[in-house]
Design a protein around this motif. Structure first.
Motif, PDB file in Angstrom:
ATOM      1  N   THR A 109      -2.446   3.361 -10.090  1.00 13.94           N
ATOM      2  CA  THR A 109      -2.467   2.677  -9.442  1.00 13.94           C
ATOM      3  C   THR A 109      -2.868   4.154  -7.943  1.00 13.94           C
ATOM      4  O   THR A 109      -2.945   4.979  -8.228  1.00 13.94           O
ATOM      5  CB  THR A 109      -1.581   1.345  -8.766  1.00 13.94           C
ATOM      6  OG1 THR A 109      -2.357   1.485  -8.159  1.00 13.94           O
ATOM      7  CG2 THR A 109      -0.283   2.814  -8.758  1.00 13.94           C
ATOM      8  N   GLU A 111      -2.099   3.745  -4.575  1.00 12.96           N
ATOM      9  CA  GLU A 111      -0.937   3.882  -2.909  1.00 12.96           C
ATOM     10  C   GLU A 111      -1.782   5.133  -2.423  1.00 12.96           C
ATOM     11  O   GLU A 111      -1.605   5.452  -1.574  1.00 12.96           O
ATOM     12  CB  GLU A 111       0.243   3.417  -3.573  1.00 12.96           C
ATOM     13  CG  GLU A 111       0.252   1.741  -3.316  1.00 12.96           C
ATOM     14  CD  GLU A 111       0.036   1.736  -4.791  1.00 12.96           C
ATOM     15  OE1 GLU A 111      -0.440  -0.089  -5.316  1.00 12.96           O
ATOM     16  OE2 GLU A 111      -0.327   2.269  -5.324  1.00 12.96           O
ATOM     17  N   TYR A 133     -11.597   0.085  -1.006  1.00 16.32           N
ATOM     18  CA  TYR A 133     -11.471  -0.388  -2.477  1.00 16.32           C
ATOM     19  C   TYR A 133     -11.775   0.071  -2.825  1.00 16.32           C
ATOM     20  O   TYR A 133     -13.924   0.909  -2.395  1.00 16.32           O
ATOM     21  CB  TYR A 133     -11.819  -1.940  -2.318  1.00 16.32           C
ATOM     22  CG  TYR A 133     -13.276  -2.150  -2.609  1.00 16.32           C
ATOM     23  CD1 TYR A 133     -13.703  -2.553  -3.601  1.00 16.32           C
ATOM     24  CD2 TYR A 133     -14.056  -2.081  -1.634  1.00 16.32           C
ATOM     25  CE1 TYR A 133     -15.253  -2.835  -3.504  1.00 16.32           C
ATOM     26  CE2 TYR A 133     -14.928  -2.530  -1.431  1.00 16.32           C
ATOM     27  CZ  TYR A 133     -16.132  -3.128  -2.455  1.00 16.32           C
ATOM     28  OH  TYR A 133     -17.217  -3.615  -3.044  1.00 16.32           O
ATOM     29  N   ASP A 159      -8.680  -1.974  -6.926  1.00 18.70           N
ATOM     30  CA  ASP A 159      -7.420  -1.968  -5.649  1.00 18.70           C
ATOM     31  C   ASP A 159      -8.257  -2.002  -4.583  1.00 18.70           C
ATOM     32  O   ASP A 159      -8.862  -1.116  -4.518  1.00 18.70           O
ATOM     33  CB  ASP A 159      -6.593  -1.188  -6.323  1.00 18.70           C
ATOM     34  CG  ASP A 159      -7.419  -0.413  -7.317  1.00 18.70           C
ATOM     35  OD1 ASP A 159      -8.294   0.387  -7.578  1.00 18.70           O
ATOM     36  OD2 ASP A 159      -6.036   1.532  -6.945  1.00 18.70           O
ATOM     37  N   TYR A 161      -7.359  -1.369   0.129  1.00 21.49           N
ATOM     38  CA  TYR A 161      -5.922  -1.223   0.408  1.00 21.49           C
ATOM     39  C   TYR A 161      -6.142  -0.936   2.517  1.00 21.49           C
ATOM     40  O   TYR A 161      -7.191  -0.506   2.088  1.00 21.49           O
ATOM     41  CB  TYR A 161      -5.175   0.814   0.649  1.00 21.49           C
ATOM     42  CG  TYR A 161      -4.823   0.535  -1.462  1.00 21.49           C
ATOM     43  CD1 TYR A 161      -3.259   0.668  -1.629  1.00 21.49           C
ATOM     44  CD2 TYR A 161      -5.639   1.005  -2.415  1.00 21.49           C
ATOM     45  CE1 TYR A 161      -3.564   0.560  -2.728  1.00 21.49           C
ATOM     46  CE2 TYR A 161      -5.437   1.444  -3.307  1.00 21.49           C
ATOM     47  CZ  TYR A 161      -4.313   1.110  -4.386  1.00 21.49           C
ATOM     48  OH  TYR A 161      -4.177   1.508  -5.409  1.00 21.49           O
ATOM     49  N   CYS A 447      -2.351  -3.921  -0.132  1.00 22.33           N
ATOM     50  CA  CYS A 447      -2.612  -3.131  -1.778  1.00 22.33           C
ATOM     51  C   CYS A 447      -3.125  -4.785  -2.572  1.00 22.33           C
ATOM     52  O   CYS A 447      -2.178  -6.175  -2.151  1.00 22.33           O
ATOM     53  CB  CYS A 447      -2.029  -2.274  -2.402  1.00 22.33           C
ATOM     54  SG  CYS A 447      -0.660  -3.539  -3.363  1.00 22.33           S
TER      55      CYS A 447
END
Length: 577
Positions: A109, A111, A133, A159, A161, A447
């Motif tokens: 992931t 983050e 993204y 993903d 954010y 997220c």
């Protein structure tokens, strides 16, 4: 696209390790080929499906104002150390060293990386809000990869954010993404539910999962058929099933229960309802520089403990484990199976589930092997519990939160998840901006993930039969296949099939022409396995009558349509698919 120029390699049998329908059908249809445990090659057929899913995601993310970028698969360990997840994440995080001995991870992931981008790129409140993204390969070193793309180690994920100035802005961004996800999954043509969920290892304080409804799903979804309420069973609040505690009506008595170490066996032996028994679960916490603490959790005999809820109880939220036999004997005087809250040898912290706290005349362990106590009551036979809280999983038939009707449970496959993170990562990585007063402030984050390759498997689990896959038209590898029977022998078949194929292409239909001159049975079986929504069959016999056959993958009965307007009818049928 012509089938003779496309890579179509189907299998009669699936590999022995293919345990579920999606895995078997993806292998048999030639969508994927296994390279290693949990790692697959996506063949041309499978990649077409993935690209269509990605296109729908991109369109809705762009429409929602998100900005696409691309972050690396390999990430430096320094960022993970800075966030604290280098130690927290666990063995699923694949760690490696480069030639200089520096630590890196293969990202599960992003983050940390996106927060690093934000802290370097965003200086002023004028640059907020913003949502970045990407659609990128992820890797999680699953201990036991299984179920094909459903629980693989390498997978594709979208993903995103969001970064905002304050909580109100972050909540607005969260809602924008929630709405975009609803549009995405509706366009994919899937039956799904958006459910309240636990935030897990990502963290944060608000979360929804998007669950595709399927019997093979690993998650249990609790929902109210009469309202929009839905929640993952880990988060669904379990109500107290007894409105008010009744006064004692039985005398307390120790009874012999030889060999009955389970509540079900005790209930059967004593000829009482299972719902009148108490289940004892003993946990241990080990506070730093302090003695271990023993906790006794009490649930009704027909209920199960919810570990997520237990993990949020003060004193247990920093971690707990099941107590050892030695610890249990030290505090209760006997081995597991006959434990209870009455007269423990050493003090323990007693926590009762909401329903248990209102029970009376119940049965519990006697802290003596082969014995239980019957007719136990709070206040009279033992002190009130130190804490009363929701400890259990919801069960089918529990009262619905609306107060009308009861809850139902179904299985689902998680394909998307949205989180409100708050400042969890911006604080750890010091991602600040200057507010309108020129003061530094932490960015509020959210997220939002979608498992792109997992959607492929989930769609198949939801839509298949004994012949093969049944795709929704928006993500099928092809919308229409034109099959020419006797291709090598009939010029009329070739000409008419080519005419239909060309006309459909010109009308924007994603069509493939099967020009491989296969026997009809083999050809039809392959396309049923692959799951193309519509099949058009062109043959000499039909052409002699001025017709072609149109077959929907959802319907076993073909329809005869006139050649002269077959293209319009094919397109109309596709609209209704």
């Amino acid at each position: 696209m012509r089938a003779s120029a496309f890579h179509i390699t189907t299998l009669k049998e699936a590999p022995n390790d293919a345990e579920i329908a999606s895995h078997r059908l993806m292998m048999r249809s030639g969508m994927i080929r296994k390279l290693a445990g949990g790692i697959y090659n996506y063949m041309p057929l499978g990649l077409r499906v993935i690209r269509k899913i990605e296109n729908i995601i991109r369109q809705e993310m762009d429409a929602a104002g998100a900005l696409e970028l691309l972050m690396p698969v390999v990430q430096p360990a320094e960022l993970w150390i800075e966030s604290g997840r280098w130690e927290q994440y666990g063995p699923e995080l694949l760690r490696m060293k480069d030639r200089h001995g520096r630590d890196f991870v293969l990202q599960p992931t992003s983050e940390e990386v996106i927060t690093d981008i934000a802290r370097n790129e965003i200086q002023s409140w004028r640059q907020l809000p913003v949502n970045f993204y990407h659609i990128q390969t992820k890797f999680r070193d699953e201990r036991r990869p299984r179920f094909g793309v459903m629980r693989g180690r390498e997978f594709t994920m979208k993903d995103a954010y969001s970064f905002d100035r304050d909580v109100a802005g972050a909540q607005k961004s969260y809602q924008v993404m929630f709405d975009a996800y609803m549009k995405i999954f509706n366009r994919l043509g899937l039956k799904f539910r958006a459910v309240s969920a636990d935030t897990g290892s990502i963290g944060g304080s608000q979360s929804h999962e998007f669950q595709v409804i399927a019997d093979i799903g690993e998650d249990l979804i609790v929902y109210d058929p009469a309202t929009d309420f839905a929640a993952n069973i880990e988060l669904a609040a379990a109500p107290c099933l007894i409105a008010q505690r009744a006064a004692p009506s039985e005398h307390v008595a120790e009874v012999s229960t030889p060999g009955a170490s389970k509540c079900s066996a005790v209930a059967e032996m004593l000829k009482v309802p299972l719902s009148s028994t108490i289940k004892s679960i003993v946990l241990t916490t080990e506070p730093k520089d302090k003695p271990a603490v023993i906790w006794l959790l009490l649930l009704r005999g027909d209920h199960d403990m919810n570990e997520i809820k237990v993990g949020k109880i003060p004193g247990l939220k920093d971690g707990f484990r099941m107590a050892t036999d030695e610890e249990i004997i030290e505090h209760f005087g006997c081995k597991p199976g006959y434990l209870g809250p009455v007269k423990t040898i050493k003090p323990v912290k007693v926590i009762a589930d909401l329903t248990v706290a209102n029970m009376s005349d119940f049965v519990c362990g006697a802290n003596r092997e082969d014995f239980h106590i019957q007719g136990v009551n709070w206040g009279r036979d033992l002190p009130e519990p130190e804490l009363v809280t929701d400890l259990r999983n919801v069960v089918e038939g529990d009262p619905a939160p609306s107060g009308v009707g009861s809850l139902a449970i179904q299985r689902g496959i998680e394909v998307g998840h949205v989180f409100y993170l708050g400042t969890k990562y911006s604080e750890a990585l010091k991602a600040t901006f200057l507010d309108e007063g020129g003061r530094p402030a932490l960015m509020e984050m959210g997220c939002y993930g979608i498992g792109v390759t997992r959607i492929v498997g989930a769609a198949i689990e939801q839509n298949h039969d004994d012949k093969g896959i049944i795709w929704t038209k928006t993500i099928a590898p092809f919308e229409v296949v034109v099959c020419g029977l006797g291709w090598g022998k009939s010029e009329a078949v070739r000409e008419q099939a080519e005419t239909i194929y060309t006309a459909l292409k010109q009308r924007g239909i994603d069509v493939i022409l099967d020009d491989r001159d296969l026997r009809p049975g083999i050809m039809f079986a392959e396309w049923e396995l692959i799951g193309v929504p519509l099949r058009v069959t062109v043959g000499d016999r039909g052409l002699a009558e001025g017709i072609v056959e149109l077959l929907s993958r959802k319907n076993p009965d073909p329809t005869k349509i006139p050649v002269q307007d077959c293209v319009d009818q094919i397109i109309d049928a596709l609209k209704q698919y």
